[in-house]
Design an enzyme around this catalytic site. Structure first.
Site, PDB file in Angstrom:
ATOM      1  N   ILE A 133      42.353  91.358 -59.598  1.00 40.77           N
ATOM      2  CA  ILE A 133      41.906  92.266 -60.922  1.00 40.77           C
ATOM      3  C   ILE A 133      41.359  93.195 -60.753  1.00 40.77           C
ATOM      4  O   ILE A 133      40.763  93.522 -59.579  1.00 40.77           O
ATOM      5  CB  ILE A 133      41.273  91.076 -61.724  1.00 40.77           C
ATOM      6  CG1 ILE A 133      39.960  90.721 -60.819  1.00 40.77           C
ATOM      7  CG2 ILE A 133      42.091  89.936 -62.052  1.00 40.77           C
ATOM      8  CD1 ILE A 133      39.038  89.499 -61.975  1.00 40.77           C
ATOM      9  N   ASP A 134      41.197  94.303 -61.647  1.00 36.04           N
ATOM     10  CA  ASP A 134      40.885  95.718 -61.175  1.00 36.04           C
ATOM     11  C   ASP A 134      39.444  95.752 -61.052  1.00 36.04           C
ATOM     12  O   ASP A 134      38.848  94.650 -61.620  1.00 36.04           O
ATOM     13  CB  ASP A 134      41.059  96.549 -62.569  1.00 36.04           C
ATOM     14  CG  ASP A 134      42.760  96.819 -62.644  1.00 36.04           C
ATOM     15  OD1 ASP A 134      43.548  96.903 -61.693  1.00 36.04           O
ATOM     16  OD2 ASP A 134      43.061  97.041 -64.024  1.00 36.04           O
ATOM     17  N   LYS A 135      38.867  96.885 -60.428  1.00 34.82           N
ATOM     18  CA  LYS A 135      37.203  96.750 -60.213  1.00 34.82           C
ATOM     19  C   LYS A 135      36.532  96.616 -61.438  1.00 34.82           C
ATOM     20  O   LYS A 135      35.586  95.936 -61.372  1.00 34.82           O
ATOM     21  CB  LYS A 135      37.063  98.051 -59.757  1.00 34.82           C
ATOM     22  CG  LYS A 135      35.598  98.418 -59.587  1.00 34.82           C
ATOM     23  CD  LYS A 135      35.521 100.017 -59.038  1.00 34.82           C
ATOM     24  CE  LYS A 135      34.133 100.428 -59.158  1.00 34.82           C
ATOM     25  NZ  LYS A 135      33.791 101.721 -58.945  1.00 34.82           N
ATOM     26  N   ARG A 233      46.563  96.733 -69.245  1.00 35.19           N
ATOM     27  CA  ARG A 233      46.058  97.927 -69.821  1.00 35.19           C
ATOM     28  C   ARG A 233      47.056  98.767 -70.298  1.00 35.19           C
ATOM     29  O   ARG A 233      47.169  99.669 -71.157  1.00 35.19           O
ATOM     30  CB  ARG A 233      45.091  98.772 -68.485  1.00 35.19           C
ATOM     31  CG  ARG A 233      44.029  97.730 -68.230  1.00 35.19           C
ATOM     32  CD  ARG A 233      43.316  98.163 -66.998  1.00 35.19           C
ATOM     33  NE  ARG A 233      42.719  99.371 -66.957  1.00 35.19           N
ATOM     34  CZ  ARG A 233      42.445 100.080 -65.691  1.00 35.19           C
ATOM     35  NH1 ARG A 233      42.465  99.645 -64.823  1.00 35.19           N
ATOM     36  NH2 ARG A 233      42.042 101.267 -65.828  1.00 35.19           N
TER      37      ARG A 233
END
Length: 307
Positions: A133-135, A233
């Site tokens: 998962i993204d930062k 996103r």
């Protein structure tokens, strides 16, 4: 030292031209290198916005990347579940999952290695990492402690039998109560740091349902059928409802926070050795919770309802 040269054959600002002629160098990297004097035109230093004459020679001399030393680090972890095969961790917003250029340490992998041995299928920089998962996305992540578990969890991802559900605060008021976004994703032809809906991209499917409406914003749940980079996103921005706080795909005027308001709330999979179905949920981080409460009050909705 990595040295390259090319002859200018089109009139573009230099940082963009370098990114076009040398695809492994992003435009932002080119800009930084030009400002550092590592990229010159006919032996002269230039500015990123300068347009070189056709026929000029661009010289690129980039320093070798610094090696990444994957060292176990005693960083606190929010472990939701652990057995001999799997760790389920609640990753905080702002933590990078694994080392990469620009983030050589202080990642989730550094913390996990201090805690436990991990599978080696993904190599030395991404041990144990089955999905990411993204930062600036918070929430649940499953990590494999051995190769057998890694194969099992990867197979479940490919077979689309596991459960990954996210909460998101998005811009705009959804007309639909639920729906499915089917749009192929790949690298953006305009910006190498971004993903985009492209005709020749990889298939990507996101299911969504509306939980609450606040007028200018909506709280939704998204379930991943596929797991492409930045999928939720990009898909939500594509249909006109970008995730609030998203610095890459959303508008500048947005909710204040620490990045996108996106949280991996629910995760389900079969235990690799026993086949038992395991399902986990975790609460949203405080800034997400407080923002929802504020939006509820502004919309005249009760604030005592669980998120």
């Amino acid at each position: 030292m990595d040295i390259k040269e090319f002859t200018v054959d089109q009139k573009l600002r230099l940082d963009k031209l370098v990114a076009v002629k040398e695809p492994e160098i992003s435009r932002s990297q080119a800009k930084s290198a030009i400002e550092a004097g590592q990229i010159t035109v006919d032996g002269q230093t230039v500015r990123p916005k300068d347009v070189a004459a056709v026929g000029a020679v661009v010289h690129i001399a980039l320093p070798d990347p610094q090696p990444i030393d994957l060292t176990p680090e005693n960083i606190p972890l929010d472990i939701v579940y652990e057995d001999d095969d799997v760790i389920v961790v609640n990753k905080p917003q702002g933590m990078v999952v694994h080392p990469a250029p620009g983030h050589p340490n202080h990642t989730l992998v550094n913390a996990l290695l201090y805690h436990s041995p991990l599978s080696q299928i993904n190599g030395e920089l991404r041990p144990g990492i089955v999905h990411r998962i993204d930062k600036d996305t918070s929430g649940l992540l499953m990590v494999a402690k051995n190769d057998h578990a890694h194969h099992s969890l990867s197979d479940q991802l490919h077979a689309k039998t596991n459960l990954r559900e996210y909460l998101a605060i998005v811009h705009g008021n959804f007309k639909e109560d639920e729906g499915v976004i089917r749009a192929p994703l790949g690298r953006s032809p305009k910006d190498r740091k971004k993903q985009a809906v492209v005709a020749d991209g990889r298939p990507a499917v996101t299911h969504f349902r509306v939980l609450e409406r606040y007028g200018d914003y909506t709280l939704i749940a998204c379930r991943l059928e596929t797991g492409r980079t930045h999928q939720i996103r990009v898909h939500l921005a594509y249909i006109g409802h970008p995730v609030a706080g998203d610095p890459l795909y959303g508008p500048k005027k947005t909710l204040k926070g620490h990045g996108q308001f996106l949280h991996a709330r629910e995760l389900g999979f079969k235990q690799p050795s026993t086949g038992e179905q395991l399902d986990f949920t975790c609460p949203v981080p405080p800034i997400f919770h407080d923002t929802v409460q504020r939006l509820r009050r502004q919309a005249g909705l009760p604030v005592d309802k669980a998120i």
